[in-house]
Design an enzyme around this catalytic site. Structure first.
Site, PDB file in Angstrom:
ATOM      1  N   ASP A 159       0.628  -1.097  -0.263  1.00 53.36           N
ATOM      2  CA  ASP A 159       0.311   0.522  -0.267  1.00 53.36           C
ATOM      3  C   ASP A 159       1.332   1.413   0.011  1.00 53.36           C
ATOM      4  O   ASP A 159       1.757   1.339   0.651  1.00 53.36           O
ATOM      5  CB  ASP A 159      -0.569   0.302   1.156  1.00 53.36           C
ATOM      6  CG  ASP A 159      -1.938   1.321   1.231  1.00 53.36           C
ATOM      7  OD1 ASP A 159      -2.759   0.839   0.175  1.00 53.36           O
ATOM      8  OD2 ASP A 159      -1.792   1.937   1.956  1.00 53.36           O
TER       9      ASP A 159
ATOM     10  N   GLU B  84       1.566  -0.520  -5.127  1.00 50.83           N
ATOM     11  CA  GLU B  84       1.272   0.811  -5.453  1.00 50.83           C
ATOM     12  C   GLU B  84       1.995   2.136  -5.338  1.00 50.83           C
ATOM     13  O   GLU B  84       2.142   2.475  -4.242  1.00 50.83           O
ATOM     14  CB  GLU B  84      -0.362   1.252  -4.377  1.00 50.83           C
ATOM     15  CG  GLU B  84      -1.608   1.946  -4.993  1.00 50.83           C
ATOM     16  CD  GLU B  84      -1.899   2.503  -3.558  1.00 50.83           C
ATOM     17  OE1 GLU B  84      -3.157   3.035  -4.372  1.00 50.83           O
ATOM     18  OE2 GLU B  84      -1.257   2.586  -2.444  1.00 50.83           O
TER      19      GLU B  84
END
Ligand code: GLC
Length: 519
Positions: A208, A266
């Protein structure tokens, strides 16, 4: 294709051509009737994923969390939140998925933790224990101004003041304090977390906010003229600071002890050079590249997005990744115009994406052609809604539970109709049950496309050769043509393998794609 990069394995890894399926666990399947999806629900529905033919799953966070950002606020990174089950339920899922040849990757959230994490609770109670976070004295004569002008990605200031007067940084919600990645214990802890899950049999991680974590020492002000959710500017001091690469190198040293495990970051950064840095041989294996997510159904835009993504990955010698949607963006059916046209275009783009070399990610529900849902104000849960002063509706519309069967909500998702977000009453034709045996359904299209992509030699090769604005060829011989114009067009020569919709008098109609091979 770029020449081999020193240090990069010549052996193709399983992930470099895999089709991943992203499971948003809250919304996939609910086994215990509380209206929220869970791990046993995923295990019970694995047949759907075997039938679809995917090779790997990515689970959005299932670790212990107060759920201020639906799991992206982790208070114990090495246990499962009771809402989703427990470690035994994860073990059941891993065993069942692995027995079907499906790998399982999890989300790792290294930029921040939950404000309920014991470290943050300790930091609030004792000002001498704040160095694992980013606490600062305030500005202005009495310290009542935030330390700098940074804004949160979810809206409002990125700083919150605590009762004794100091401020802490949170690039997302106030319940998600940013970690101080200059503290050795932060590194030690992430290593523990990585090994904990990898030792249990997890096959890797989606990382993330992989462009976050590192912050410039002086915390300089940012340019406030542009701040859009997950689309930061090139010179934004909050993200893409060089020291982030030391963190990825550290993570990679741990991953290298598990040679079959993958990391996919990401990464929202500007420019291919910046992107490629994250994919150097000693950093991440894969990076999400969001060009297709940001592109309309437009031939020139799609071609540019594809070329750009290929160039970015080739700069690092990594496999490109393709995604049309995820839990943060509106579903593609709606982005492409909703209704019948939106669905036709989403189906065409499914064929475009599955024709490309590299790794493909499918967000749960895309295989059913689900649209985004316009939800009423009183059910919205995304923190973006409140933090933006109710100006931004947030991401709930793409997170509505999946319809499995039957003719009324909850469509087999749960035993309770009181699901965490309401399912539209008119989704009867979109259920897995309704689509499974329908030769024209979106589910059947996805299943056929994945089977062809996985099984046919024509999909070989790492490159794409454009034969026209909206036709490309893979070295193995597969040709993919899509029509983003207003009139039917002639198909390229070859035997038609699959089309996303019916041909019209032998021509490729608007909003339709076809796969062909040399006859
Ligand atoms: C990532 C996630 C998003 C989350 C945010 C904060 O962008 O995809 O869902 O809200 O990070 O963790």
């Amino acid at each position: 294709m770029a020449p081999p990069i020193p240090g990069r394995s010549a052996r193709p890894q399983w992930w470099s051509r895999a089709v991943f399926y992203q499971v948003y666990p809250r919304s996939f399947a609910d086994s215990n009737g509380d209206g929220v999806g869970d791990l046993d629900g995923i295990t019970e529905r694995l047949d759907h994923l075997s039938d679809l033919g995917v090779q790997a799953l990515w689970l959005n966070p299932v670790m212990v969390s107060p759920m201020a950002d639906h799991g992206y606020d982790v208070s114990d990174p090495r246990d499962i939140d009771p809402l989703f089950g427990d470690l035994a339920a994860l073990d059941r899922l891993l065993a069942a998925a692995h027995s079907r040849g499906i790998r399982v990757t999890m989300d790792l959230v290294p930029n921040h933790v939950s404000s309920a994490h014991p470290w943050f609770v300790a930091a609030l109670a004792d000002p001498t224990r704040r160095d694992r976070f980013i606490f600062r004295d305030g500005g202005g004569p009495d310290g009542s101004e935030p330390p700098n002008n940074w804004v949160s990605i979810f809206g409002g200031p990125a700083w919150t003041r605590v009762p004794d007067g100091q401020w802490y940084l949170h690039l997302f919600d106030a319940a998600q304090p940013d970690l101080n990645w200059e503290h050795p214990e932060v590194f030690d802890d992430i290593e523990k977390t990585l090994r904990f899950w990898l030792d249990r049999g997890v096959d890797g991680f989606r990382i993330d906010v992989a462009h976050g974590m590192a912050k410039p020492a002086t915390l300089p002000d940012m340019d406030l003229t542009e701040n859009e959710l997950l689309r930061n500017k090139a010179d934004d001091p909050r993200f893409d600071n060089d020291a982030v690469h030391d963190i990825h190198r550290f993570i990679r040293t741990v991953l290298d002890d598990y040679p079959d495990a993958v990391t996919v970051g990401e990464i929202w950064v500007h420019g291919n050079e910046q992107f490629a840095k994250y994919l150097r041989p000693d950093e991440l294996h894969l990076g999400f590249n969001f060009h297709l997510v940001q592109t309309d159904y437009d031939a020139a835009g799609i071609r540019a997005a594809i070329d750009n993504s290929l160039d970015a990955a080739a700069l690092a010698g990594a496999a490109p990744t393709w995604t049309l949607s995820n839990h943060d963006v509106p579903r593609e059916v709606s982005r492409y115009g909703n209704g019948a046209a939106g669905l036709r275009r989403a189906r065409a783009m499914a064929l475009v994406k599955l024709a490309l070399p590299g790794t493909v990610f499918i967000y749960n529900g895309a295989e059913l052609g689900l649209p985004n849902v316009e939800l009423p104000d009183d059910v919205l849960q995304d923190p973006v809604w409140e933090r933006s002063g109710r100006a931004e509706r947030g991401r709930d519309g793409c997170r509505v539970p999946l319809p499995w069967s039957g003719s009324a909500p909850p469509f087999g998702f749960s035993s309770t109709p009181d699901t965490w977000l309401p399912i539209p009453a008119d989704w009867k034709a979109l259920t897995v049950e309704a689509q499974r045996d329908d030769p024209d359904s979106t589910l059947t299209l996805y299943r056929r496309a994945i089977a062809l992509r996985t099984g046919r030699a024509e999909f070989a090769g790492d490159t794409v050769e454009w034969l026209g604005d909206s036709t490309f060829r893979r070295p193995g011989g597969l040709v993919c043509a899509f029509n983003a114009g207003a009139v039917p067009v002639t198909l390229p020569a070859g035997e038609v393998l699959l089309t996303s919709g019916p041909l019209k008098d032998g021509l490729l109609p608007p909003d339709t794609a076809a796969w062909l091979v040399s006859a």
